[in-house]
Design a protein around this motif. Structure first.
Motif, PDB file in Angstrom:
ATOM      1  N   TRP A 270      57.030  40.272  50.037  1.00 52.83           N
ATOM      2  CA  TRP A 270      55.796  40.626  49.319  1.00 52.83           C
ATOM      3  C   TRP A 270      55.596  39.768  48.072  1.00 52.83           C
ATOM      4  O   TRP A 270      56.546  39.464  47.341  1.00 52.83           O
ATOM      5  N   GLN A 271      54.390  39.336  47.862  1.00 52.49           N
ATOM      6  CA  GLN A 271      54.014  38.700  46.597  1.00 52.49           C
ATOM      7  C   GLN A 271      52.641  39.230  46.235  1.00 52.49           C
ATOM      8  O   GLN A 271      51.822  39.465  47.140  1.00 52.49           O
ATOM      9  N   ASN A 272      52.371  39.373  44.953  1.00 53.58           N
ATOM     10  CA  ASN A 272      51.059  39.902  44.562  1.00 53.58           C
ATOM     11  C   ASN A 272      50.012  38.802  44.507  1.00 53.58           C
ATOM     12  O   ASN A 272      49.332  38.623  43.492  1.00 53.58           O
ATOM     13  N   THR A 273      49.881  38.044  45.574  1.00 61.59           N
ATOM     14  CA  THR A 273      48.812  37.035  45.630  1.00 61.59           C
ATOM     15  C   THR A 273      47.781  37.526  46.648  1.00 61.59           C
ATOM     16  O   THR A 273      48.141  38.258  47.585  1.00 61.59           O
TER      17      THR A 273
ATOM     18  N   ILE B 285      48.556  39.688  50.050  1.00 59.77           N
ATOM     19  CA  ILE B 285      48.001  41.052  50.166  1.00 59.77           C
ATOM     20  C   ILE B 285      47.170  41.166  51.452  1.00 59.77           C
ATOM     21  O   ILE B 285      47.257  42.162  52.174  1.00 59.77           O
TER      22      ILE B 285
ATOM     23  N   GLN C  99      39.255  38.819  43.996  1.00 60.66           N
ATOM     24  CA  GLN C  99      40.550  39.440  43.630  1.00 60.66           C
ATOM     25  C   GLN C  99      40.371  40.929  43.345  1.00 60.66           C
ATOM     26  O   GLN C  99      41.177  41.753  43.757  1.00 60.66           O
TER      27      GLN C  99
ATOM     28  N   VAL D 222      42.382  43.777  45.234  1.00 60.23           N
ATOM     29  CA  VAL D 222      43.298  44.649  44.480  1.00 60.23           C
ATOM     30  C   VAL D 222      42.804  46.104  44.525  1.00 60.23           C
ATOM     31  O   VAL D 222      43.599  47.037  44.678  1.00 60.23           O
TER      32      VAL D 222
ATOM     33  N   THR E  21      43.866  47.486  47.684  1.00 62.19           N
ATOM     34  CA  THR E  21      45.325  47.650  47.719  1.00 62.19           C
ATOM     35  C   THR E  21      45.692  48.986  47.082  1.00 62.19           C
ATOM     36  O   THR E  21      46.482  49.767  47.630  1.00 62.19           O
TER      37      THR E  21
ATOM     38  N   ILE F 227      55.400  45.904  50.470  1.00 58.38           N
ATOM     39  CA  ILE F 227      55.037  46.134  49.059  1.00 58.38           C
ATOM     40  C   ILE F 227      55.990  47.188  48.481  1.00 58.38           C
ATOM     41  O   ILE F 227      56.442  48.101  49.203  1.00 58.38           O
TER      42      ILE F 227
ATOM     43  N   ASP G 109      55.504  46.555  42.654  1.00 63.71           N
ATOM     44  CA  ASP G 109      54.334  45.687  42.905  1.00 63.71           C
ATOM     45  C   ASP G 109      53.046  46.452  42.611  1.00 63.71           C
ATOM     46  O   ASP G 109      52.093  45.900  42.057  1.00 63.71           O
TER      47      ASP G 109
ATOM     48  N   LEU H 102      50.044  45.573  40.112  1.00 62.43           N
ATOM     49  CA  LEU H 102      48.652  45.441  40.558  1.00 62.43           C
ATOM     50  C   LEU H 102      47.706  46.356  39.787  1.00 62.43           C
ATOM     51  O   LEU H 102      46.541  46.028  39.590  1.00 62.43           O
TER      52      LEU H 102
ATOM     53  N   LYS I 195      46.964  44.378  36.888  1.00 61.28           N
ATOM     54  CA  LYS I 195      46.105  43.261  37.309  1.00 61.28           C
ATOM     55  C   LYS I 195      44.658  43.744  37.462  1.00 61.28           C
ATOM     56  O   LYS I 195      43.712  43.064  37.057  1.00 61.28           O
TER      57      LYS I 195
END
Ligand code: 9NY
Ligand code: FAD
Length: 666
Positions: free
Chosen positions: A476-479, A483, A563, A567, A570, A583, A587, A591, A594
């Protein structure tokens, strides 16, 4: 000369804060500078047609007067359009639909003529049939609608009861409505406006049933407008919205039409009664696919309208203090308000971007069908079903959210939010009921899953199932890109679960159909997850593509919006992501921050972003959302138009209240 009013100071300040070129975004959303110019030119012409200005607001008219006014204005609109198109290019359908809102507050009684009657002649008629009816229909020498739904059946169209029985002796079809449930019910304009319609009926030849087919039927005399003998037609009465759409009912009694009136691009009936099958019987459903694709664009527009009203109002409206002794703040500065509104802006962009590629996919399928190729039809059907279902449902939720975000004033008819809601929420049902369409997509997803298990190559929109089976879940990465993969994992996981649930019931001895019904809650969830993955993936890809061709300042704002959309969803579906993707709780915490950052980044551009939708005051028709922000003055001006304010004392006082009060006196 019209009075020019000062623009509200808050809005002036908001517009000064904007970091990108609003005009550039308008051109992008419209599909080019030329389209914007054409649209504005046409809207300007309409603005200056005196006969289109209502002396009395429509809401104060009776049901009958409202309808008559809508017919009057639609005729003027059509004439203005004809004059415009004589001198210039033909207006794009999007531009004519948009301008329609400036003229008819609610839905035009001609809506179905351009929306489905003409497209069905194009999509279902042979070249000869098109040559006969298209010029008349386009010139509106004949006016039509699409009469499919009956009192007894809307969803299950194989169960329609209107019959078209072929009589080889006279080379005619005889139309009949055998029962009350077989009466057509709902078609727009059918009530008292149209003289023709596409009727979808069960074909019978020599006592054998050949399924449903479209027929073009004249139902009223072109001179007198009286229903022809054998036709029973009328209006169905008031509804939640669609006040001026003139929805109607229709029944046939031994009504004869010539053989050539069956639209025969696909299946045909020859003179001697021989039935010639088409390439695919589902091609008869083609107009519905086209409208479902267009509803994604319509949903984008309704969301944009509601966002424009609610964002401008939130900039003008001051309520409560954040800190004691400080002035009351603009409500747009409350984070909760930004949470309600900025997703509305992003959602409109998500739908516009989705429509762009979906419409191209639709055109490609139409082109292929012309070459007798139908490989991509099932995928288009599945996509158009779930995207129509999700976009109309989301738009309904968002419009209502925008209404609530305007507090009490959002409840005023003059805010226009109730009418926009009435319109938007109807789209959740028409052109294929929401759940039913999600289940159509689920049917395709179950097949796709089976193909994935068998190691077959899948269509692009479901190719993620193969990736999901092959690889371990990605780290997982929060990109945005990861996502989106996460949304695909949720969809794949839910598709697998629904598939397994069906198998479990089948293994326990159930028929496949019963097993399907038992698993259907899971099936619609799988379909919804698939839709969300498609929406996010498509929106992201389109934004990356367009960002390279716009100015850096605009690219930055578009990037913030996409984004925010990703998000937002998400966080809304965090539970699903925790179950089906990699996730982690941490994370999600990142987010959340974010998301708050994104709200802050979008805040200075909020008014600029809704200005870029470029929806004129005449189209918006809202006391709360006008460009100049004269909210309170407009509310008062509109209130003064109430007939109850035209006399100092209403007669009901003398008739009822006075005696009532007298009697109540102790
Ligand atoms: C500022 C920025 C913003 C931008 C600004 C923008 C500006 C503004 C925007 C402007 C934009 C421009 C204009 C926009 C205008 C928009 C509005 C237009 C006006 C119109 C108003 C409309 C009013 C409303 C009109 C109406 O409401 S009109 C009536 C509509 N009525 C329905 O929709 C009935 C639903 N019911 C069914 O559609 C069927 O009943 C049923 C469920 C499929 C089962 O059908 P069945 O035959 O039973 O089939 P199955 O057995 O289930 O399936 C058997 C096999 O067939 C397959 N298959 C089923 N289908 C299909 C199909 N199509 N195609 C291919 N295959 C299919 C299935 O996949 C399966 O394949 P397999 O799995 O075997 O391989
Ligand atoms: C404003 C408006 C305008 C319209 N205009 C037109 C028009 O111009 N021309 C025209 O022909 N029609 C028109 N319609 C009709 C419209 O297309 C139908 O109402 C729509 O397709 C839904 O069908 P239904 O009303 O039979 O609902 P139903 O199918 O009776 O739905 C009732 C409930 O049953 C459920 N259900 C039904 N089947 C299934 C299933 N297989 N699995 C699970 N659940 C199921 C649905 O999910 C829903 O919850 C219009 C409708 C509206 C509201």
């Amino acid at each position: 000369m019209a009075t020019v009013h000062k623009i509200n100071e808050d809005l002036v300040k908001e517009r000064q804060k904007c970091t990108f070129n609003v005009q550039e975004l308008t051109y992008l959303l419209d599909g080019g500078e030329e389209v914007t110019k054409e649209r504005r030119e046409f809207e300007n012409i309409l603005r200056n047609v005196k006969e289109l200005q209502d002396e009395v607001p429509e809401v104060y008219l009776s049901h009958k007067e409202r309808y008559e006014n809508a017919v009057r204005k639609t005729c003027i609109l059509q004439n203005v359009r004809n004059d415009f198109e004589k001198k210039r290019e033909v207006l794009s359908p999007r531009n004519i639909f948009r301008a329609g809102y400036a003229v008819i507050k609610d839905v035009s009684p001609f809506f179905l003529h351009n929306g489905m009657f003409v497209p069905t002649i194009i999509g279902q008629g042979t070249p000869e049939q098109q040559a006969e009816w298209l010029p008349k229909a386009k010139a509106m020498a004949i006016i039509g609608t699409y009469a499919q739904t009956e009192l007894g059946h809307g969803t299950f169209i194989r169960g329609l009861e209107t019959t078209a029985t072929y009589d080889a002796k006279t080379e005619e079809f005889i139309l009949n409505s055998p029962k009350v449930t077989s009466y057509k019910w709902w078609p727009g304009g059918l009530g008292t406006t149209v003289n023709h319609c596409i009727t979808v009926a069960q074909l019978y030849i020599n006592g054998k049933k050949y399924g449903i087919h479209p027929f073009i039927v004249q139902i009223r005399d072109l001179e007198t407008h009286k229903p022809l003998p054998g036709i029973k037609v009328g209006e169905i009465g008031p509804k939640m919205g669609f006040a001026t759409a003139n929805n109607g009912f229709l029944g046939f009694q031994n009504f004869r039409i010539p053989r050539k009136n069956m639209l025969m691009k696909n299946a045909q009936v020859l003179k001697d009664g021989t039935f010639v099958k088409g390439m695919n019987e589902k091609l008869t459903y083609g107009t519905m696919v086209m409208v479902r694709v267009n509803i994604v664009s319509d949903s984008a527009f309704h969301t944009a309208m509601a966002a424009t009203i609610a964002v401008r109002y939130a900039a003008v409206r001051h309520q409560s203090q954040l800190k004691a002794k400080e002035p009351e703040v603009q409500i747009i500065d409350y984070l909760t308000q930004q949470h309600k509104l900025f997703i509305a802006i992003a959602t409109s962009h998500a739908f516009s971007n989705t429509y762009t590629w979906l419409y191209q996919a639709y055109l490609k399928v139409v082109e292929d069908l012309g070459k007798q190729k139908q490989d991509h039809l099932p995928e288009l059907h599945a996509l158009s079903c779930c995207l129509k279902a999700t976009s109309s449902r989301d738009a309904g939720v968002i419009v209502e959210q925008c209404r609530l975000a305007c507090g009490g004033h959002g409840y005023m008819a003059s805010s226009n939010l109730p009418i926009i809601y009435g319109y938007t929420t109807a789209a959740i049902t028409y052109e294929g009921e929401h759940t039913v369409l999600l289940l159509q997509t689920a049917r395709y997803l179950m097949k796709a899953w089976m193909s994935a298990l068998e190691g077959k190559v899948l269509a692009p929109s479901v190719a993620y199932l193969v990736d999901w089976l092959k690889s371990d879940k990605q780290r997982w990465q929060n990109t945005p890109e990861v996502i989106v993969k996460g949304f695909q994992h949720v969809a794949a996981g839910k598709i697998k679960d629904a598939f397994d649930a069906i198998q479990k019931h089948v293994k326990a001895g159930k028929d496949y159909e019963d097993a399907w019904n038992l698993a259907s809650v899971q099936l619609i969830k799988a379909s919804e997850a698939h839709s969300r993955a498609i929406l996010c993936d498509g929106y992201l890809r389109e934004t990356v593509r367009t960002s390279s061709s716009v100015s850096p300042s605009l690219a930055k704002v578009l990037n913030h919006l996409v984004q925010l959309y990703i998000v937002y969803w998400t966080l809304e579906t965090a539970g699903d992501l925790l179950v089906y993707s990699n996730i982690g709780k941490d994370d999600i915490a990142v987010l959340k921050e974010k998301y708050e950052e994104l709200l802050a980044l979008i805040r200075p551009n909020a008014v600029g972003l809704v200005d870029a939708f470029d929806i004129s005051d005449e189209i918006l028709q809202s006391t709360l959302g006008s460009y100049d922000g004269r909210v309170y003055e407009r509310l008062m001006e509109e209130a003064m138009k109430s007939p109850l304010n035209k006399e100092p004392v209403n007669q009901s006082f003398h008739k009822y209240l006075k005696p009532f009060i007298k009697k109540a006196k102790l």
